[in-house]
Design a protein around this motif. Structure first.
Motif, PDB file in Angstrom:
ATOM      1  N   MET A 163       0.855  -1.164   0.000  1.00 31.89           N
ATOM      2  CA  MET A 163       0.000   0.000   0.000  1.00 31.89           C
ATOM      3  C   MET A 163       0.896   1.220   0.000  1.00 31.89           C
ATOM      4  N   SER A 164       0.795   1.992  -1.032  1.00 29.04           N
ATOM      5  CA  SER A 164       1.589   3.206  -1.138  1.00 29.04           C
ATOM      6  C   SER A 164       0.670   4.409  -0.981  1.00 29.04           C
ATOM      7  N   LEU A 165       0.913   5.184   0.066  1.00 29.78           N
ATOM      8  CA  LEU A 165       0.050   6.316   0.357  1.00 29.78           C
ATOM      9  C   LEU A 165       0.845   7.602   0.379  1.00 29.78           C
ATOM     10  N   ASN A 166       0.236   8.676  -0.105  1.00 30.72           N
ATOM     11  CA  ASN A 166       0.891   9.970   0.010  1.00 30.72           C
ATOM     12  C   ASN A 166       0.746  10.467   1.453  1.00 30.72           C
ATOM     13  N   PHE A 167       1.329  11.619   1.750  1.00 30.31           N
ATOM     14  CA  PHE A 167       1.365  12.118   3.120  1.00 30.31           C
ATOM     15  C   PHE A 167      -0.026  12.269   3.727  1.00 30.31           C
ATOM     16  N   SER A 168      -0.940  12.907   3.016  1.00 27.32           N
ATOM     17  CA  SER A 168      -2.274  13.140   3.594  1.00 27.32           C
ATOM     18  C   SER A 168      -3.032  11.831   3.809  1.00 27.32           C
ATOM     19  N   LYS A 169      -2.854  10.867   2.916  1.00 25.54           N
ATOM     20  CA  LYS A 169      -3.508   9.570   3.085  1.00 25.54           C
ATOM     21  C   LYS A 169      -2.910   8.801   4.260  1.00 25.54           C
ATOM     22  N   ARG A 170      -1.609   8.964   4.470  1.00 29.63           N
ATOM     23  CA  ARG A 170      -0.962   8.338   5.629  1.00 29.63           C
ATOM     24  C   ARG A 170      -1.486   8.951   6.919  1.00 29.63           C
ATOM     25  N   VAL A 171      -1.611  10.266   6.953  1.00 30.05           N
ATOM     26  CA  VAL A 171      -2.138  10.959   8.135  1.00 30.05           C
ATOM     27  C   VAL A 171      -3.560  10.482   8.414  1.00 30.05           C
ATOM     28  N   ASN A 172      -4.396  10.415   7.375  1.00 29.07           N
ATOM     29  CA  ASN A 172      -5.779   9.967   7.547  1.00 29.07           C
ATOM     30  C   ASN A 172      -5.854   8.527   8.035  1.00 29.07           C
ATOM     31  N   THR A 173      -5.064   7.646   7.454  1.00 33.24           N
ATOM     32  CA  THR A 173      -5.079   6.235   7.856  1.00 33.24           C
ATOM     33  C   THR A 173      -4.604   6.080   9.290  1.00 33.24           C
ATOM     34  N   SER A 174      -3.569   6.803   9.653  1.00 37.03           N
ATOM     35  CA  SER A 174      -3.084   6.786  11.033  1.00 37.03           C
ATOM     36  C   SER A 174      -4.185   7.247  11.987  1.00 37.03           C
ATOM     37  N   HIS A 175      -4.866   8.315  11.639  1.00 42.80           N
ATOM     38  CA  HIS A 175      -5.961   8.833  12.460  1.00 42.80           C
ATOM     39  C   HIS A 175      -7.080   7.790  12.595  1.00 42.80           C
ATOM     40  N   GLU A 176      -7.407   7.126  11.512  1.00 43.53           N
ATOM     41  CA  GLU A 176      -8.475   6.129  11.522  1.00 43.53           C
ATOM     42  C   GLU A 176      -8.120   4.941  12.424  1.00 43.53           C
ATOM     43  N   LEU A 177      -6.877   4.482  12.335  1.00 41.16           N
ATOM     44  CA  LEU A 177      -6.434   3.388  13.208  1.00 41.16           C
ATOM     45  C   LEU A 177      -6.507   3.814  14.668  1.00 41.16           C
ATOM     46  N   ARG A 178      -6.044   5.027  14.961  1.00 41.73           N
ATOM     47  CA  ARG A 178      -6.074   5.529  16.344  1.00 41.73           C
ATOM     48  C   ARG A 178      -7.504   5.696  16.854  1.00 41.73           C
ATOM     49  N   GLN A 179      -8.398   6.171  15.998  1.00 42.73           N
ATOM     50  CA  GLN A 179      -9.802   6.323  16.400  1.00 42.73           C
ATOM     51  C   GLN A 179     -10.395   4.968  16.784  1.00 42.73           C
ATOM     52  N   ASN A 180     -10.107   3.953  16.003  1.00 44.98           N
ATOM     53  CA  ASN A 180     -10.632   2.626  16.298  1.00 44.98           C
ATOM     54  C   ASN A 180      -9.982   2.018  17.531  1.00 44.98           C
ATOM     55  N   LEU A 181      -8.722   2.304  17.754  1.00 47.39           N
ATOM     56  CA  LEU A 181      -8.075   1.873  18.995  1.00 47.39           C
ATOM     57  C   LEU A 181      -8.773   2.513  20.188  1.00 47.39           C
ATOM     58  N   THR A 182      -9.058   3.791  20.103  1.00 44.30           N
ATOM     59  CA  THR A 182      -9.752   4.500  21.182  1.00 44.30           C
ATOM     60  C   THR A 182     -11.142   3.906  21.410  1.00 44.30           C
ATOM     61  N   LEU A 183     -11.878   3.672  20.336  1.00 42.41           N
ATOM     62  CA  LEU A 183     -13.215   3.095  20.454  1.00 42.41           C
ATOM     63  C   LEU A 183     -13.191   1.714  21.099  1.00 42.41           C
ATOM     64  N   SER A 184     -12.114   0.973  20.892  1.00 42.22           N
ATOM     65  CA  SER A 184     -12.016  -0.392  21.424  1.00 42.22           C
ATOM     66  C   SER A 184     -11.775  -0.423  22.932  1.00 42.22           C
ATOM     67  N   HIS A 185     -11.352   0.707  23.501  1.00 43.49           N
ATOM     68  CA  HIS A 185     -11.011   0.801  24.923  1.00 43.49           C
ATOM     69  C   HIS A 185      -9.841  -0.108  25.305  1.00 43.49           C
ATOM     70  N   LEU A 186      -9.013  -0.455  24.322  1.00 45.27           N
ATOM     71  CA  LEU A 186      -7.830  -1.263  24.573  1.00 45.27           C
ATOM     72  C   LEU A 186      -6.610  -0.352  24.670  1.00 45.27           C
ATOM     73  N   THR A 187      -5.641  -0.772  25.437  1.00 49.64           N
ATOM     74  CA  THR A 187      -4.385  -0.032  25.492  1.00 49.64           C
ATOM     75  C   THR A 187      -3.447  -0.570  24.418  1.00 49.64           C
ATOM     76  N   ILE A 188      -2.478   0.217  24.079  1.00 49.76           N
ATOM     77  CA  ILE A 188      -1.459  -0.238  23.119  1.00 49.76           C
ATOM     78  C   ILE A 188      -0.746  -1.461  23.678  1.00 49.76           C
ATOM     79  N   GLU A 189      -0.532  -1.474  24.986  1.00 49.07           N
ATOM     80  CA  GLU A 189       0.121  -2.625  25.625  1.00 49.07           C
ATOM     81  C   GLU A 189      -0.708  -3.896  25.448  1.00 49.07           C
ATOM     82  N   HIS A 190      -2.008  -3.774  25.620  1.00 54.81           N
ATOM     83  CA  HIS A 190      -2.903  -4.928  25.452  1.00 54.81           C
ATOM     84  C   HIS A 190      -2.860  -5.435  24.008  1.00 54.81           C
ATOM     85  N   VAL A 191      -2.913  -4.513  23.070  1.00 56.43           N
ATOM     86  CA  VAL A 191      -2.863  -4.877  21.652  1.00 56.43           C
ATOM     87  C   VAL A 191      -1.546  -5.587  21.342  1.00 56.43           C
TER      88      VAL A 191
END
Length: 107
Positions: free
Chosen positions: A1-29
């Motif tokens: 998957m090759s993403l430009n800067f803005s797509k990388r920022v968006n994808t990173s944000h989306e992953l973080r949003q779902n991590l937050t919604l899951s109520h899991l810690t990074i350590e747990h993951v």
């Protein structure tokens, strides 16, 4: 998957949003995925990761959210079934064992 800067920022944000919604810690993951906190942080930032890494985290988080009855934050680029992407399907089959309820295998 090759993403430009803005797509990388968006994808990173989306992953973080779902991590937050899951109520899991990074350590747990990290424990569940048999990897390090540093590796999960790298994936969340899309920093020097293999193409399948964000998909693995996406699938993991999606499964966790679904098991909790939570609708996840939508993804803009990590869409569809990873099996539809030949380069991902092979990588998943070689490295990882998936079940319908949880991830098991080395990261």
């Amino acid at each position: 998957m090759s993403l430009n800067f803005s797509k990388r920022v968006n994808t990173s944000h989306e992953l973080r949003q779902n991590l937050t919604l899951s109520h899991l810690t990074i350590e747990h993951v990290a424990i569940d995925l048999n990897t390090s906190v540093q590796k999960i942080n790298q994936i969340l930032e899309l920093d020097h990761v293999s193409p399948e890494d964000p998909w693995i985290l996406k699938e993991y988080l999606s499964n966790k959210l679904q098991s909790q009855g939570i609708i996840g934050y939508p993804y803009s680029k990590l869409v569809g079934d990873f099996r539809d992407y030949l380069f991902l399907d092979g990588a998943f089959q070689e490295k990882y064992a998936w079940s319908s309820t949880q991830f098991s295998g080395p990261f």
